[in-house]
Design an enzyme around this catalytic site. Structure first.
Site, PDB file in Angstrom:
ATOM      1  CG  HIS A 113       0.401   1.578  -9.537  1.00 39.02           C
ATOM      2  ND1 HIS A 113       0.036   1.260  -8.133  1.00 39.02           N
ATOM      3  CD2 HIS A 113      -0.813   2.105 -10.016  1.00 39.02           C
ATOM      4  CE1 HIS A 113      -1.198   1.674  -7.708  1.00 39.02           C
ATOM      5  NE2 HIS A 113      -1.459   2.492  -8.938  1.00 39.02           N
ATOM      6  CG  ASP A 162      -1.848   0.998   1.036  1.00 35.88           C
ATOM      7  OD1 ASP A 162      -2.109   1.476   0.072  1.00 35.88           O
ATOM      8  OD2 ASP A 162      -2.593   1.331   2.069  1.00 35.88           O
ATOM      9  CG  LEU A 201       9.609 -16.994  -3.120  1.00 28.69           C
ATOM     10  CD1 LEU A 201       8.911 -16.937  -1.870  1.00 28.69           C
ATOM     11  CD2 LEU A 201       9.948 -15.725  -3.392  1.00 28.69           C
TER      12      LEU A 201
HETATM   13  C1  FPP Z   1      -1.778   0.184  -3.369  1.00 28.85           C
HETATM   14  O1  FPP Z   1      -1.247   1.321  -3.422  1.00 28.85           O
HETATM   15  C2  FPP Z   1      -1.054  -0.802  -4.385  1.00 28.85           C
HETATM   16  C3  FPP Z   1      -2.065  -1.169  -5.608  1.00 28.85           C
HETATM   17  C4  FPP Z   1      -3.398  -1.222  -5.680  1.00 28.85           C
HETATM   18  C5  FPP Z   1      -0.962  -1.924  -6.628  1.00 28.85           C
HETATM   19  C6  FPP Z   1      -0.303  -2.730  -6.223  1.00 28.85           C
HETATM   20  C7  FPP Z   1       0.673  -3.201  -7.403  1.00 28.85           C
HETATM   21  C8  FPP Z   1       2.078  -3.114  -7.428  1.00 28.85           C
HETATM   22  C9  FPP Z   1       2.870  -2.783  -6.501  1.00 28.85           C
HETATM   23  C10 FPP Z   1       2.616  -3.519  -8.847  1.00 28.85           C
HETATM   24  C11 FPP Z   1       3.054  -4.937  -8.756  1.00 28.85           C
HETATM   25  C12 FPP Z   1       2.448  -5.688  -9.796  1.00 28.85           C
HETATM   26  C13 FPP Z   1       2.421  -7.011  -9.868  1.00 28.85           C
HETATM   27  C14 FPP Z   1       1.714  -7.798 -11.036  1.00 28.85           C
HETATM   28  C15 FPP Z   1       2.489  -8.037  -8.675  1.00 28.85           C
HETATM   29  P1  FPP Z   1      -2.282   2.490  -3.754  1.00 28.85           P
HETATM   30  O2  FPP Z   1      -2.503   2.794  -5.022  1.00 28.85           O
HETATM   31  O3  FPP Z   1      -3.596   2.199  -3.045  1.00 28.85           O
HETATM   32  O4  FPP Z   1      -1.842   3.870  -2.686  1.00 28.85           O
HETATM   33  P2  FPP Z   1      -2.440   4.772  -2.161  1.00 28.85           P
HETATM   34  O5  FPP Z   1      -3.047   4.186  -0.894  1.00 28.85           O
HETATM   35  O6  FPP Z   1      -1.208   5.642  -1.491  1.00 28.85           O
HETATM   36  O7  FPP Z   1      -3.464   5.348  -3.003  1.00 28.85           O
END
Ligand code: FPP
Length: 239
Positions: free
Chosen positions: A37, A20, A132
């Site tokens: 992301h 997050d 893993l």
């Molecule tokens: C939450 O941060 C994150 C996500 C919804 C996406 C997570 C994806 C990745 C880290 C890319 C990895 C990809 C794969 C295929 C494993 P948020 O956008 O909710 O952040 P915020 O709470 O600050 O808005």
């Protein structure tokens, strides 16, 4: 990288991560949320390397939740396309490292066939790897998973009196996956957000104040050290 506080004989077998804070990381830098992301992806691969380094056997990450469909369309489209391109680009590298890739979540019509195919190809290619298991929760929701398990139990004609916790567990999406020992959420939020609801019943929870793109194996090691400082009693008492 030194591992000061980790007892390598007591590393959690399964670590689950809510990655997050990508959006906030980007917004603080005046960048589009999608840049968060992209940066989050590097953090994920560093976490994978860290997990391999200390011998974590299962790593499960929340990449796209059933609730994420309500984000702006452009962000949703980016996340779907991004995931597809990552799979093509990083699959072989994961395979070389002995990582088994698996995907857990609903395969509904909103997911392009090309993306599902990339997921299947990656899962098939790496199916025999055991160093893993990296499970990517994609279009995943814990309640949806439990609901689906109930449907499967009913469809199998199992009688109410025969249903045990094991029956429910064995009808989840990944019945062979051990429950997470350690659950990590970044970004200073203290929520499960519908992630692995059944499976985290006895997980140790570690909430970190770092935004996911700033996460690295060092944070993973800190969380493992914190896990090792806690006593796990599974509802019992120390004798
Ligand atoms: C939450 O941060 C994150 C996500 C919804 C996406 C997570 C994806 C990745 C880290 C890319 C990895 C990809 C794969 C295929 C494993 P948020 O956008 O909710 O952040 P915020 O709470 O600050 O808005």
């Amino acid at each position: 990288m030194s591992l000061p506080d980790i007892d390598l004989s007591a590393v959690p077998a399964h670590v689950a991560c809510v990655m997050d804070g990508n959006g906030r990381w980007a917004e603080r830098r005046g960048l589009p949320r999608t840049a968060g992301h992209e940066a989050g992806l590097d953090a994920l691969f560093d976490a994978v390397d860290g997990a391999l380094e200390i011998g974590v056997q299962w790593l499960t990450v929340y990449a796209f939740s059933t609730e994420n469909w309500s984000r702006p369309r452009s962000e949703v489209r980016f996340l779907l396309e991004f995931n597809r391109s990552i799979l093509g680009a990083r699959r072989d590298e994961m395979h070389r490292r002995g990582v088994r890739l698996r995907f857990v979540g609903g395969r509904d019509r909103r997911l392009a066939r090309g993306l599902l195919k990339e997921m299947d190809t990656a899962a098939e290619l790496t199916a025999a790897n055991r160093r893993l298991t990296l499970t990517v929760a994609f279009n995943y929701g814990g309640r949806a998973e439990i609901t689906e398990a109930v449907r499967r139990i009913v469809a199998a004609g199992i009688q109410p009196g025969e249903i045990t916790e094991d029956t429910v567990g064995s009808h989840l999406f990944t019945p062979d996956m051990p429950d997470p020992d350690l659950f990590i959420r970044t970004s200073g939020e203290y929520r499960l957000s519908n992630f692995l609801l059944w499976q985290v019943a006895y997980s140790e929870m570690v909430f970190l104040d770092v935004l996911w793109p700033d996460f690295s194996r060092r944070h993973l090691f800190e969380a493992v050290a914190e896990y090792q400082r806690r006593e796990r009693r599974f509802g019992g008492v120390d004798q």
